[in-house]
Design an enzyme around this catalytic site. Structure first.
Site, PDB file in Angstrom:
ATOM      1  N   ARG A 139       0.800  -1.236   0.000  1.00 35.09           N
ATOM      2  CA  ARG A 139       0.000   0.000   0.000  1.00 35.09           C
ATOM      3  C   ARG A 139       0.830   1.283   0.000  1.00 35.09           C
ATOM      4  NH1 ARG A 139      -2.410  -3.488   3.409  1.00 35.09           N
ATOM      5  NH2 ARG A 139      -4.302  -4.454   2.569  1.00 35.09           N
ATOM      6  N   LYS A 157       3.015  11.291 -11.887  1.00 36.81           N
ATOM      7  CA  LYS A 157       2.194  10.325 -12.633  1.00 36.81           C
ATOM      8  C   LYS A 157       3.004   9.046 -12.781  1.00 36.81           C
ATOM      9  CE  LYS A 157      -0.704  13.232 -15.591  1.00 36.81           C
ATOM     10  NZ  LYS A 157      -1.044  13.516 -17.003  1.00 36.81           N
ATOM     11  N   GLU A 209      10.203  18.019 -25.611  1.00 35.27           N
ATOM     12  CA  GLU A 209       9.473  18.408 -24.394  1.00 35.27           C
ATOM     13  C   GLU A 209      10.083  19.668 -23.781  1.00 35.27           C
ATOM     14  OE1 GLU A 209       6.695  16.846 -23.594  1.00 35.27           O
ATOM     15  OE2 GLU A 209       6.873  14.782 -24.364  1.00 35.27           O
ATOM     16  N   LYS A 224       7.625  22.779 -15.298  1.00 34.13           N
ATOM     17  CA  LYS A 224       6.658  21.708 -15.060  1.00 34.13           C
ATOM     18  C   LYS A 224       6.183  21.740 -13.608  1.00 34.13           C
ATOM     19  CE  LYS A 224       5.169  17.022 -15.640  1.00 34.13           C
ATOM     20  NZ  LYS A 224       5.343  15.685 -16.173  1.00 34.13           N
ATOM     21  N   GLU A 256      -4.408  17.070 -12.592  1.00 39.68           N
ATOM     22  CA  GLU A 256      -4.880  17.417 -13.935  1.00 39.68           C
ATOM     23  C   GLU A 256      -6.385  17.639 -14.006  1.00 39.68           C
ATOM     24  OE1 GLU A 256      -2.692  15.563 -17.105  1.00 39.68           O
ATOM     25  OE2 GLU A 256      -4.212  16.097 -18.579  1.00 39.68           O
ATOM     26  N   ARG A 272      -3.113  21.828 -15.759  1.00 40.77           N
ATOM     27  CA  ARG A 272      -2.038  20.883 -16.073  1.00 40.77           C
ATOM     28  C   ARG A 272      -2.120  20.396 -17.518  1.00 40.77           C
ATOM     29  NH1 ARG A 272       0.576  16.075 -12.281  1.00 40.77           N
ATOM     30  NH2 ARG A 272       1.888  15.186 -13.894  1.00 40.77           N
ATOM     31  N   ASN A 315       0.094  19.281 -22.416  1.00 37.45           N
ATOM     32  CA  ASN A 315      -0.188  18.406 -23.555  1.00 37.45           C
ATOM     33  C   ASN A 315      -0.084  19.110 -24.904  1.00 37.45           C
ATOM     34  OD1 ASN A 315      -0.684  16.185 -21.890  1.00 37.45           O
ATOM     35  ND2 ASN A 315      -2.805  16.825 -21.545  1.00 37.45           N
ATOM     36  N   HIS A 334       0.381  17.122 -28.071  1.00 40.34           N
ATOM     37  CA  HIS A 334       0.220  15.703 -27.747  1.00 40.34           C
ATOM     38  C   HIS A 334      -1.005  15.060 -28.377  1.00 40.34           C
ATOM     39  CE1 HIS A 334       3.536  16.396 -25.065  1.00 40.34           C
ATOM     40  NE2 HIS A 334       3.496  15.160 -24.592  1.00 40.34           N
ATOM     41  N   HIS A 339      -0.263  11.999 -30.466  1.00 39.75           N
ATOM     42  CA  HIS A 339      -0.767  10.649 -30.184  1.00 39.75           C
ATOM     43  C   HIS A 339      -1.401  10.037 -31.428  1.00 39.75           C
ATOM     44  CE1 HIS A 339      -0.984  11.412 -25.575  1.00 39.75           C
ATOM     45  NE2 HIS A 339       0.193  10.975 -25.964  1.00 39.75           N
ATOM     46  N   HIS A 398       8.146   9.132 -28.990  1.00 45.62           N
ATOM     47  CA  HIS A 398       7.130  10.040 -28.475  1.00 45.62           C
ATOM     48  C   HIS A 398       7.498  11.506 -28.744  1.00 45.62           C
ATOM     49  CE1 HIS A 398       4.161  11.773 -25.799  1.00 45.62           C
ATOM     50  NE2 HIS A 398       5.127  12.390 -25.146  1.00 45.62           N
TER      51      HIS A 398
HETATM   52  N1  LIG Z   1       4.904  10.013 -15.762  1.00 47.37           N
HETATM   53  C1  LIG Z   1       4.860  11.015 -16.592  1.00 47.37           C
HETATM   54  O1  LIG Z   1       4.451  12.128 -16.265  1.00 47.37           O
HETATM   55  C2  LIG Z   1       5.401  10.815 -17.965  1.00 47.37           C
HETATM   56  C3  LIG Z   1       5.653  11.921 -18.783  1.00 47.37           C
HETATM   57  C4  LIG Z   1       6.219  11.692 -20.031  1.00 47.37           C
HETATM   58  C5  LIG Z   1       6.498  10.404 -20.444  1.00 47.37           C
HETATM   59  N2  LIG Z   1       6.224   9.347 -19.635  1.00 47.37           N
HETATM   60  C6  LIG Z   1       6.536   7.983 -20.033  1.00 47.37           C
HETATM   61  O2  LIG Z   1       7.925   7.883 -20.225  1.00 47.37           O
HETATM   62  C7  LIG Z   1       8.189   6.858 -21.157  1.00 47.37           C
HETATM   63  C8  LIG Z   1       9.227   7.343 -22.137  1.00 47.37           C
HETATM   64  O3  LIG Z   1      10.415   7.628 -21.435  1.00 47.37           O
HETATM   65  P1  LIG Z   1      11.814   7.725 -22.176  1.00 47.37           P
HETATM   66  O4  LIG Z   1      11.710   8.602 -23.350  1.00 47.37           O
HETATM   67  O5  LIG Z   1      12.807   8.036 -21.124  1.00 47.37           O
HETATM   68  O6  LIG Z   1      11.990   6.270 -22.783  1.00 47.37           O
HETATM   69  P2  LIG Z   1      12.702   4.922 -22.242  1.00 47.37           P
HETATM   70  O7  LIG Z   1      12.580   4.798 -20.788  1.00 47.37           O
HETATM   71  O8  LIG Z   1      12.162   3.828 -23.074  1.00 47.37           O
HETATM   72  O9  LIG Z   1      14.224   5.163 -22.622  1.00 47.37           O
HETATM   73  C9  LIG Z   1      14.607   5.285 -23.972  1.00 47.37           C
HETATM   74  C10 LIG Z   1      15.742   4.314 -24.320  1.00 47.37           C
HETATM   75  O10 LIG Z   1      16.983   4.796 -23.781  1.00 47.37           O
HETATM   76  C11 LIG Z   1      17.603   3.776 -23.017  1.00 47.37           C
HETATM   77  N3  LIG Z   1      18.380   4.469 -21.994  1.00 47.37           N
HETATM   78  C12 LIG Z   1      17.914   5.056 -20.872  1.00 47.37           C
HETATM   79  N4  LIG Z   1      18.891   5.743 -20.273  1.00 47.37           N
HETATM   80  C13 LIG Z   1      20.013   5.567 -21.006  1.00 47.37           C
HETATM   81  C14 LIG Z   1      21.351   6.039 -20.890  1.00 47.37           C
HETATM   82  N5  LIG Z   1      21.708   6.892 -19.930  1.00 47.37           N
HETATM   83  N6  LIG Z   1      22.240   5.638 -21.819  1.00 47.37           N
HETATM   84  C15 LIG Z   1      21.865   4.837 -22.841  1.00 47.37           C
HETATM   85  N7  LIG Z   1      20.620   4.374 -23.019  1.00 47.37           N
HETATM   86  C16 LIG Z   1      19.714   4.745 -22.104  1.00 47.37           C
HETATM   87  C17 LIG Z   1      16.461   2.959 -22.517  1.00 47.37           C
HETATM   88  O11 LIG Z   1      16.867   1.679 -22.094  1.00 47.37           O
HETATM   89  C18 LIG Z   1      15.556   2.919 -23.740  1.00 47.37           C
HETATM   90  O12 LIG Z   1      16.020   1.982 -24.667  1.00 47.37           O
HETATM   91  C19 LIG Z   1       6.873   6.490 -21.779  1.00 47.37           C
HETATM   92  O13 LIG Z   1       6.437   5.256 -21.273  1.00 47.37           O
HETATM   93  C20 LIG Z   1       5.930   7.601 -21.338  1.00 47.37           C
HETATM   94  O14 LIG Z   1       4.600   7.157 -21.192  1.00 47.37           O
HETATM   95  C21 LIG Z   1       5.685   9.537 -18.416  1.00 47.37           C
HETATM   96 ZN   LIG Z   2       5.103  14.028 -23.783  1.00 41.21          ZN
END
Ligand SMILES: NC(=O)c1ccc[n+]([C@@H]2O[C@H](COP(=O)([O-])OP(=O)(O)OC[C@H]3O[C@@H](n4cnc5c(N)ncnc54)[C@H](O)[C@@H]3O)[C@@H](O)[C@H]2O)c1
Ligand SMILES: [Zn+2]
Length: 358
Positions: free
Chosen positions: A118, A140, A182, A224, A234, A238, A242, A245, A249, A262
């Site tokens: 929990r 999030k 971003e 942010k 949100e 907030r 987007n 986005h 999407h 993305h």
């Molecule tokens: N929680 C939120 O508010 C929020 C906001 C935006 C995005 N997201 C989520 O984030 C995700 C995308 O995140 P991302 O763009 O970081 O992608 P990711 O986590 O898939 O990382 C991208 C790639 O880089 C690699 N990698 C990571 N760090 C590295 C490093 N230092 N050196 C070499 N390779 C490395 C990873 O293994 C992966 O292959 C999505 O699932 C999205 O939904 C969440």
């Molecule tokens: Zn985004």
């Protein structure tokens, strides 16, 4: 090093930003209030940084889980690997999870922390630019369901975020560009001065200059955090985060997840939002050109895929979760550096945008 505080009452937490933070465990150990730690990472990041982090935590009982890399593994099945490790190694309610990875690892670890017994503490060590400027700020967390992205989740804040800019050295250039989309978004929606700074420094950022990257991460997190503290769940404002986005999407869905990153889809989506804002008379043609120029210099796409038809956009945007009461709601620009959320959208202008932006 710079410290930024995200002010959310008793859920407030610091974001530490700077170079070479991982080796300086005195910076993050004070945020760990347990003897047990479980580091969650993936099979790409583990060989790069897991041993170094473990060595720095020699005074704790440290376990680790190495998840398969990729958005396709961001699901409940993979989440269970974390729970199984925690239970097998008898982690109790005082344990601390550490997310060492990009947004995928961060979202899953945060959600695991929200659920395990929990709720247990967790710390984010984001390793991608996108996770430093976006996913690790704001609480999030969650995983995907086969029927929708990020559909299972929770709002859950970490104890601290450690953004070590030096970890970006190993990140592929394409991922840096995706993160910059971003970063540029914050300039567009709420920070004209930052947009101008980005115009002056984009090549340094692309070249991996750590001082420039630190500043960009700090300024992005500030922007942010300011939005998130006004509207943690949100309910309203907030949603300006987007920008681009809803269009983005649609592109991600049409192309199949994983073909466009993305950030790449968001870049093209922001151009579409800017194009529509220009057609509405809110930004000038030269403002529009400044936006596309900056995105081009960041090696980001500025057009949707040629094969995407207006009909396809309408269909895909109609099912977007940001549609309220069946009406399309979009984030558009009022000027460079300020955004509005509106459902007052002229269908004719929208069709012109679809036609112009591919
Ligand atoms: N929680 C939120 O508010 C929020 C906001 C935006 C995005 N997201 C989520 O984030 C995700 C995308 O995140 P991302 O763009 O970081 O992608 P990711 O986590 O898939 O990382 C991208 C790639 O880089 C690699 N990698 C990571 N760090 C590295 C490093 N230092 N050196 C070499 N390779 C490395 C990873 O293994 C992966 O292959 C999505 O699932 C999205 O939904 C969440
Ligand atoms: Zn985004």
């Amino acid at each position: 090093m710079q410290t930024l505080s995200v002010s959310l009452g008793d859920r407030s937490y610091p974001i530490l930003i700077g170079s070479n933070l991982l080796p300086q465990s005195n910076l993050y150990v004070p945020h760990i209030h347990s003897r047990q730690i479980c580091i969650v990472t993936n099979n790409t990041v583990a060989p790069l940084y897991l041993e170094e982090l473990k060595n720095k935590l020699a005074d704790f009982y440290v376990d680790s889980v190495i998840l398969p890399d990729g958005e396709s593994h961001k699901n409940l099945e993979t989440l269970n690997l974390i729970f199984t490790e925690l239970l097998e190694k008898k982690h109790n309610r005082t344990t601390t999870l550490i997310a060492l990875g990009g947004g995928v690892v961060g979202d899953m670890t945060g959600f695991a922390a929200a659920c395990y017994q929990r709720g247990v503490n967790f710390i984010q060590i984001p390793t991608t630019l996108l996770s430093m400027v976006d996913s690790s700020v704001g609480g999030k967390t969650g995983v995907n369901h086969i029927m929708g992205k990020n559909m299972i989740g929770a709002f859950y804040q970490p104890q601290a975020v450690i953004a070590d800019i030096s970890l970006l050295k190993t990140l592929p250039a394409r991922e840096i560009s995706a993160g910059l989309a971003e970063v540029i978004k914050y300039g567009l929606i709420s920070d004209y001065q930052f947009f101008v700074w980005l115009e002056q420094n984009i090549e340094l950022l692309m070249a991996g200059d750590e001082a420039a990257l630190s500043y960009a991460v700090l300024r992005s997190c500030e922007n942010k955090a300011q939005v998130v503290t006004q509207d943690e769940r949100e309910g309203g404002i907030r949603a300006i985060l987007n920008l681009g986005h809803t269009f983005g999407h649609a592109i991600e869905t049409a192309q199949g997840y994983g073909n466009w990153l993305h950030g790449e889809a968001v870049a093209a989506g922001m151009v579409m939002a800017a194009d529509l804002s220009m057609r509405r008379g809110d930004i000038s043609h030269s403002d529009f050109n400044r936006i596309t120029n900056l995105l081009e210099r960041s090696n980001l796409p500025t057009k949707a895929p040629q094969e995407m038809t207006p009909e396809q956009f309408i269909e895909l945007m109609g099912v977007d979760k940001k549609v309220v009461d069946g009406r399309l709601r979009l984030v558009l620009l009022k000027s460079l550096g300020s955004a509005i959320i509106t459902s007052d959208i002229d269908a004719g202008l929208l069709l012109e945008t679809f036609a112009a932006c591919r």
